[in-house]
Design a protein around this motif. Structure first.
Motif, PDB file in Angstrom:
ATOM      1  N   ALA A 165      -2.205  -6.608  -0.648  1.00 19.51           N
ATOM      2  CA  ALA A 165      -1.367  -5.605   0.028  1.00 19.51           C
ATOM      3  C   ALA A 165      -2.256  -4.593   0.735  1.00 19.51           C
ATOM      4  O   ALA A 165      -3.030  -3.869   0.099  1.00 19.51           O
ATOM      5  CB  ALA A 165      -0.473  -4.898  -0.986  1.00 19.51           C
ATOM      6  N   ILE A 166      -2.157  -4.544   2.068  1.00 19.29           N
ATOM      7  CA  ILE A 166      -2.954  -3.619   2.860  1.00 19.29           C
ATOM      8  C   ILE A 166      -2.193  -2.301   2.983  1.00 19.29           C
ATOM      9  O   ILE A 166      -1.122  -2.246   3.589  1.00 19.29           O
ATOM     10  CB  ILE A 166      -3.238  -4.207   4.256  1.00 19.29           C
ATOM     11  CG1 ILE A 166      -4.040  -5.498   4.129  1.00 19.29           C
ATOM     12  CG2 ILE A 166      -3.983  -3.198   5.130  1.00 19.29           C
ATOM     13  CD1 ILE A 166      -4.086  -6.315   5.397  1.00 19.29           C
ATOM     14  N   HIS A 192       7.550   4.251  -3.258  1.00 17.01           N
ATOM     15  CA  HIS A 192       8.006   3.248  -2.295  1.00 17.01           C
ATOM     16  C   HIS A 192       7.054   2.053  -2.263  1.00 17.01           C
ATOM     17  O   HIS A 192       7.493   0.906  -2.123  1.00 17.01           O
ATOM     18  CB  HIS A 192       8.117   3.877  -0.903  1.00 17.01           C
ATOM     19  CG  HIS A 192       9.138   4.971  -0.822  1.00 17.01           C
ATOM     20  ND1 HIS A 192       9.232   5.831   0.259  1.00 17.01           N
ATOM     21  CD2 HIS A 192      10.105   5.355  -1.697  1.00 17.01           C
ATOM     22  CE1 HIS A 192      10.214   6.689   0.057  1.00 17.01           C
ATOM     23  NE2 HIS A 192      10.756   6.422  -1.124  1.00 17.01           N
ATOM     24  N   ILE A 193       5.759   2.320  -2.401  1.00 13.63           N
ATOM     25  CA  ILE A 193       4.797   1.216  -2.507  1.00 13.63           C
ATOM     26  C   ILE A 193       5.094   0.397  -3.761  1.00 13.63           C
ATOM     27  O   ILE A 193       5.096  -0.836  -3.734  1.00 13.63           O
ATOM     28  CB  ILE A 193       3.355   1.753  -2.554  1.00 13.63           C
ATOM     29  CG1 ILE A 193       3.029   2.535  -1.283  1.00 13.63           C
ATOM     30  CG2 ILE A 193       2.368   0.597  -2.733  1.00 13.63           C
ATOM     31  CD1 ILE A 193       1.694   3.262  -1.346  1.00 13.63           C
ATOM     32  N   ALA A 194       5.359   1.090  -4.862  1.00 11.86           N
ATOM     33  CA  ALA A 194       5.646   0.401  -6.124  1.00 11.86           C
ATOM     34  C   ALA A 194       6.872  -0.489  -5.998  1.00 11.86           C
ATOM     35  O   ALA A 194       6.928  -1.585  -6.572  1.00 11.86           O
ATOM     36  CB  ALA A 194       5.838   1.424  -7.243  1.00 11.86           C
ATOM     37  N   LEU A 214       1.495  -2.275   4.813  1.00  8.14           N
ATOM     38  CA  LEU A 214       2.435  -1.176   4.677  1.00  8.14           C
ATOM     39  C   LEU A 214       1.834   0.079   5.302  1.00  8.14           C
ATOM     40  O   LEU A 214       0.640   0.355   5.108  1.00  8.14           O
ATOM     41  CB  LEU A 214       2.741  -0.904   3.199  1.00  8.14           C
ATOM     42  CG  LEU A 214       3.290  -2.063   2.357  1.00  8.14           C
ATOM     43  CD1 LEU A 214       3.365  -1.646   0.902  1.00  8.14           C
ATOM     44  CD2 LEU A 214       4.659  -2.469   2.864  1.00  8.14           C
ATOM     45  N   ARG A 215       2.646   0.825   6.054  1.00  6.59           N
ATOM     46  CA  ARG A 215       2.176   2.081   6.638  1.00  6.59           C
ATOM     47  C   ARG A 215       3.359   2.985   6.930  1.00  6.59           C
ATOM     48  O   ARG A 215       4.487   2.499   7.106  1.00  6.59           O
ATOM     49  CB  ARG A 215       1.391   1.801   7.928  1.00  6.59           C
ATOM     50  CG  ARG A 215       2.190   1.162   9.046  1.00  6.59           C
ATOM     51  CD  ARG A 215       1.331   0.881  10.267  1.00  6.59           C
ATOM     52  NE  ARG A 215       0.217   0.020   9.979  1.00  6.59           N
ATOM     53  CZ  ARG A 215       0.277  -1.322   9.941  1.00  6.59           C
ATOM     54  NH1 ARG A 215       1.433  -1.952  10.152  1.00  6.59           N
ATOM     55  NH2 ARG A 215      -0.765  -2.032   9.661  1.00  6.59           N
ATOM     56  N   PRO A 216       3.136   4.299   7.028  1.00  2.64           N
ATOM     57  CA  PRO A 216       4.211   5.209   7.432  1.00  2.64           C
ATOM     58  C   PRO A 216       4.650   4.906   8.867  1.00  2.64           C
ATOM     59  O   PRO A 216       3.854   4.418   9.679  1.00  2.64           O
ATOM     60  CB  PRO A 216       3.567   6.602   7.334  1.00  2.64           C
ATOM     61  CG  PRO A 216       2.367   6.428   6.469  1.00  2.64           C
ATOM     62  CD  PRO A 216       1.895   5.030   6.720  1.00  2.64           C
ATOM     63  N   ALA A 217       5.896   5.217   9.184  1.00  4.94           N
ATOM     64  CA  ALA A 217       6.405   4.981  10.533  1.00  4.94           C
ATOM     65  C   ALA A 217       5.601   5.738  11.584  1.00  4.94           C
ATOM     66  O   ALA A 217       5.505   5.301  12.737  1.00  4.94           O
ATOM     67  CB  ALA A 217       7.881   5.397  10.610  1.00  4.94           C
TER      68      ALA A 217
END
Length: 221
Positions: A165-166, A192-194, A214-217
């Motif tokens: 998971a990046i 949210h990652i969890a 995964l990254r913030p919008a």
């Protein structure tokens, strides 16, 4: 049982809390014990082969083989190349790669013998590209990604779902707020990652994800 290596305050504790809500017995490993840790917590050096083997053998004897294992350690070194020592490289490699090797050696075969499981590794932007002043960190994250790919190709046919998971952004903790002064909306919420890790660990075998980012919008990429 879920086993999280690098279960400090922030993402590590969020992971344990999410899986505990889902009915898992949470067990955390780390060099620093957080205040009021979720579930069982063992303080140890995750780069110490003897300590890792001994502690995880004890955990499995007490709780049974893990169904989910998460490698979540990090060692951030930011410095110009000329100021980055060989020890910096050794420390980042040991913290992130050596610890993952030891964790996998202690948990993969027990999971296979128990019928399978999930092994998730937390990566970073530096897993994909090296930035100026990040040579130590990026070189270790590149190695960790390669290790994870090799583990996936060897153990997925045996029933262990291996995922990288990046995490492309700064995780929202009190420390990161104090350090970076960012608005929380521009950071990654550890809960949210969890939740995403929870979903990864429950994917059907016909549609396993090996790598996701995964990254913030608001994050550029």
């Amino acid at each position: 049982m879920i086993l999280v290596a690098g279960a400090g305050a922030g993402l590590g504790q969020s992971l344990l809390a999410r899986f505990e809500r889902g009915g898992f017995n949470p067990v955390g490993l780390g060099r620093t014990r957080p205040n009021k840790p979720v579930g069982h917590f063992h303080t140890l050096d995750l780069t110490d082969e003897g300590a890792v083997k001994s502690v995880i053998t004890q955990i499995i004897a007490e709780h049974g083989p893990p169904r989910v294992v998460i490698h979540n350690t990090s060692e951030l070194v930011i410095a110009p190349f000329k100021d980055t020592s060989l020890m910096d490289y050794r420390q980042t490699w040991a913290s992130m790669v050596q610890s993952a090797v030891l964790l996998a050696k202690s948990t993969m075969h027990p999971m296979v013998e128990a019928g399978g499981g999930t092994f998730i590794v937390s990566g970073a932007t530096a897993s994909l590209r090296g930035g100026a002043r990040f040579s130590a960190f990026a070189s270790a994250k590149f190695a960790l990604r390669g290790l994870t790919q090799s583990l996936a190709r060897e153990y997925q046919p045996m029933g262990v779902h291996v995922c990288h998971a990046i995490l492309d952004g700064i995780i929202d903790t009190q420390n990161s707020r104090d350090l970076h002064g960012l608005d929380p909306i521009k950071m990654m919420n550890p809960d949210h990652i969890a939740e995403t890790y929870w979903q990864l660990s429950h994917q059907p075998t016909s549609t396993w994800t090996h790598e996701l980012d995964l990254r913030p919008a608001s994050e550029g990429f």
